[in-house]
Design a protein around this motif. Sequence first.
Motif, mmCIF file in Angstrom:
data_model
loop_
_atom_site.group_PDB
_atom_site.id
_atom_site.type_symbol
_atom_site.label_atom_id
_atom_site.label_comp_id
_atom_site.label_asym_id
_atom_site.label_seq_id
_atom_site.Cartn_x
_atom_site.Cartn_y
_atom_site.Cartn_z
ATOM 1 N N ASP A 1 38.927 46.733 40.060
ATOM 2 C CA ASP A 1 40.235 46.131 40.340
ATOM 3 C C ASP A 1 41.334 46.859 39.554
ATOM 4 N N ARG B 1 45.174 41.699 42.480
ATOM 5 C CA ARG B 1 44.356 41.454 43.671
ATOM 6 C C ARG B 1 44.715 42.501 44.715
ATOM 7 N N ILE C 1 36.933 38.672 40.504
ATOM 8 C CA ILE C 1 37.468 39.798 39.740
ATOM 9 C C ILE C 1 36.355 40.818 39.513
ATOM 10 N N ASP C 2 36.677 42.076 39.794
ATOM 11 C CA ASP C 2 35.740 43.174 39.553
ATOM 12 C C ASP C 2 36.377 44.113 38.520
#
Length: 105
Positions: free
Chosen positions: A48, A75, A43-44
């Motif tokens: 994201d 995602r 996860i960014d």
Amino acid sequence: MMVVEVAFALPTEQKIIALQVDEECTAYEAVIKSGIVEVYPQIDPENDPMGIFGKSIRDPKTTVLKNGQRVEIYRPLIADPKEARAKRAAKMKAQKEAEEKAARD
């Protein structure tokens, strides 16, 4: 204080974390505070896309949450939805043509 949730899903599993936050908490802050990035390092939170109950939000850093809301971290899509739909349509057409040919023979 209010309660919100942060959610992330993979094809095989999902995680929903409930947490207490301050009244002016943003979606981004809730994601950071939830610790979900430690569970799913892919996860960014800086890049994201995120949403609230399935509705995409433009800027998680300025979107203030309301009590009971769930922040969803999305995602990247693996397949282009238009391409996938076209492939399904072509497959259905070929199947229908084969059935019609079989019925004529």
